[in-house]
Design a protein around this motif. Structure first.
Motif, mmCIF file in Angstrom:
data_model
loop_
_atom_site.group_PDB
_atom_site.id
_atom_site.type_symbol
_atom_site.label_atom_id
_atom_site.label_comp_id
_atom_site.label_asym_id
_atom_site.label_seq_id
_atom_site.Cartn_x
_atom_site.Cartn_y
_atom_site.Cartn_z
ATOM 1 N N LEU A 178 3.155 1.328 -11.146
ATOM 2 C CA LEU A 178 2.881 0.374 -10.076
ATOM 3 C C LEU A 178 2.970 1.114 -8.746
ATOM 4 C CD1 LEU A 178 5.040 -2.649 -11.226
ATOM 5 C CD2 LEU A 178 2.617 -2.275 -11.583
ATOM 6 N N ALA A 231 1.865 -2.668 -5.277
ATOM 7 C CA ALA A 231 1.927 -3.458 -6.510
ATOM 8 C C ALA A 231 0.599 -3.494 -7.239
ATOM 9 C CB ALA A 231 2.404 -4.885 -6.224
ATOM 10 N N ALA A 232 -0.248 -2.486 -7.035
ATOM 11 C CA ALA A 232 -1.479 -2.390 -7.812
ATOM 12 C C ALA A 232 -1.131 -1.849 -9.181
ATOM 13 C CB ALA A 232 -2.466 -1.463 -7.114
ATOM 14 N N LEU A 233 -1.766 -2.384 -10.208
ATOM 15 C CA LEU A 233 -1.449 -1.986 -11.577
ATOM 16 C C LEU A 233 -2.335 -0.847 -12.023
ATOM 17 C CD1 LEU A 233 -1.303 -5.541 -13.105
ATOM 18 C CD2 LEU A 233 0.609 -4.174 -12.343
ATOM 19 N N GLN A 235 -2.322 -15.258 -18.973
ATOM 20 C CA GLN A 235 -0.992 -15.059 -18.396
ATOM 21 C C GLN A 235 0.108 -15.513 -19.360
ATOM 22 O OE1 GLN A 235 -0.608 -14.074 -14.407
ATOM 23 N NE2 GLN A 235 -1.971 -12.918 -15.761
ATOM 24 N N GLU A 258 3.801 -7.448 -17.029
ATOM 25 C CA GLU A 258 3.545 -6.803 -15.734
ATOM 26 C C GLU A 258 2.404 -7.505 -15.004
ATOM 27 O OE1 GLU A 258 5.175 -4.532 -14.226
ATOM 28 O OE2 GLU A 258 6.396 -3.533 -15.758
ATOM 29 N N ASP A 312 3.676 -10.930 -13.784
ATOM 30 C CA ASP A 312 4.550 -10.782 -12.619
ATOM 31 C C ASP A 312 3.760 -10.551 -11.338
ATOM 32 O OD1 ASP A 312 6.707 -11.069 -14.292
ATOM 33 O OD2 ASP A 312 7.199 -8.930 -14.366
ATOM 34 N N HIS A 313 2.615 -9.881 -11.466
ATOM 35 C CA HIS A 313 1.802 -9.580 -10.287
ATOM 36 C C HIS A 313 0.593 -10.497 -10.157
ATOM 37 C CE1 HIS A 313 4.215 -5.911 -10.754
ATOM 38 N NE2 HIS A 313 4.088 -5.821 -9.446
ATOM 39 N N GLU A 314 0.549 -11.533 -10.990
ATOM 40 C CA GLU A 314 -0.527 -12.520 -10.959
ATOM 41 C C GLU A 314 -1.887 -11.822 -10.941
ATOM 42 O OE1 GLU A 314 1.318 -14.757 -7.540
ATOM 43 O OE2 GLU A 314 0.869 -16.428 -8.886
ATOM 44 N N ALA A 315 -2.085 -10.969 -11.933
ATOM 45 C CA ALA A 315 -3.312 -10.180 -12.022
ATOM 46 C C ALA A 315 -3.839 -10.184 -13.444
ATOM 47 C CB ALA A 315 -3.039 -8.742 -11.572
ATOM 48 N N ASN A 358 -8.278 -3.946 -11.763
ATOM 49 C CA ASN A 358 -7.370 -5.074 -11.641
ATOM 50 C C ASN A 358 -8.005 -6.160 -10.778
ATOM 51 O OD1 ASN A 358 -5.121 -3.550 -12.814
ATOM 52 N ND2 ASN A 358 -5.152 -2.439 -10.886
ATOM 53 N N PHE A 377 -6.760 -9.724 -8.851
ATOM 54 C CA PHE A 377 -5.589 -10.518 -8.492
ATOM 55 C C PHE A 377 -5.968 -11.994 -8.401
ATOM 56 C CE2 PHE A 377 -4.755 -6.202 -7.241
ATOM 57 C CZ PHE A 377 -3.477 -6.002 -7.752
#
Length: 219
Positions: free
Chosen positions: A13, A17-19, A105, A130, A133-136, A170, A172
């Motif tokens: 990360l 917070a980019a995956l 999700q 993951e 958690d990051h709404e992605a 990714n 979001f």
């Protein structure tokens, strides 16, 4: 960043917070591997996206439905061996099932757990979490190639394959923004998995490792 965390290869990360995305969750065993060696071939809100449905929903198998912008290019060829072909087919469904869990999700989605057990299933759960958690979620096309299946005397199958994430990214959910970044060698990932046929006749993935940027998978 390119899609799919290599939880196997350490889901990274960034500070933003980019995956770093990667096709399937798994256990990471990279500390035991040399640079280009994988031990043993022994992973705006959109809750109801337009689905792309897999044709594999039969014999109790989960129906795979994905957002229309999540696509695949599987270059895995038929081997002519029905057992090896079944291994490849179930591995493909596991990959798609993990992406469906991400899109919906749901870190405990029944679909990916249908195709994985043990440390591989636990790795997928962590990987999917993951994204939650990051709404992605994932978006774009992922290519799979350079596959190899070896049937072992102990009843397991060793699967090795490459993944091209250069056209997958990714997305979001709150903003609808897709994180498109320059393609580097790390967009190419090598995976090694161990599968075993369960009592239902499904080749489930028991272990999965990966290495990002492997020379074996570069274009």
């Amino acid at each position: 960043m390119n899609r799919r965390p290599t939880l196997l290869a350490a889901l990274a990360l960034t500070a933003a917070a980019a995956l770093t995305l990667s096709a399937c969750g798994s256990d990471d065993d990279s500390s035991t591997k040399d640079k280009d060696t994988i031990a043993g071939a022994d992973t705006g809100g959109e809750k109801s996206p337009s689905p792309s449905t897999s044709a594999s929903a039969s014999a109790g198998r989960p129906k795979i439905e994905l957002p229309s912008d999540v696509t695949y290019k599987f270059e895995w060829e038929k081997t002519g061996d029905p057992v090896k072909d079944a291994v490849l087919s179930d591995a493909e469904q596991r990959i798609k099932a993990v992406d469906m869990a991400i899109a919906e999700q749901d870190p405990l989605h029944e679909a990916y757990r249908f195709y994985s057990e043990g440390v591989a299933a636990a790795g997928s759960q962590k990987y999917i979490q993951e994204f939650v958690d990051h709404e992605a979620r994932t978006t774009g096309e992922t290519r799979y190639y350079n596959e190899s299946v070896v049937l072992k005397d102990d009843g397991t199958a060793a699967l090795l394959y490459c993944e091209d994430q250069s056209k997958a990214f990714n997305k979001f959910l709150k903003t609808g923004k897709t994180d498109v970044t320059p393609v580097t060698k790390n967009a190419y990932v090598i995976y090694a998995g161990t599968l075993r046929k369960n009592k239902s006749g499904v080749w489930v993935t028991e272990r999965l490792t990966s290495q990002r940027g492997s020379a074996k998978c570069q274009p």
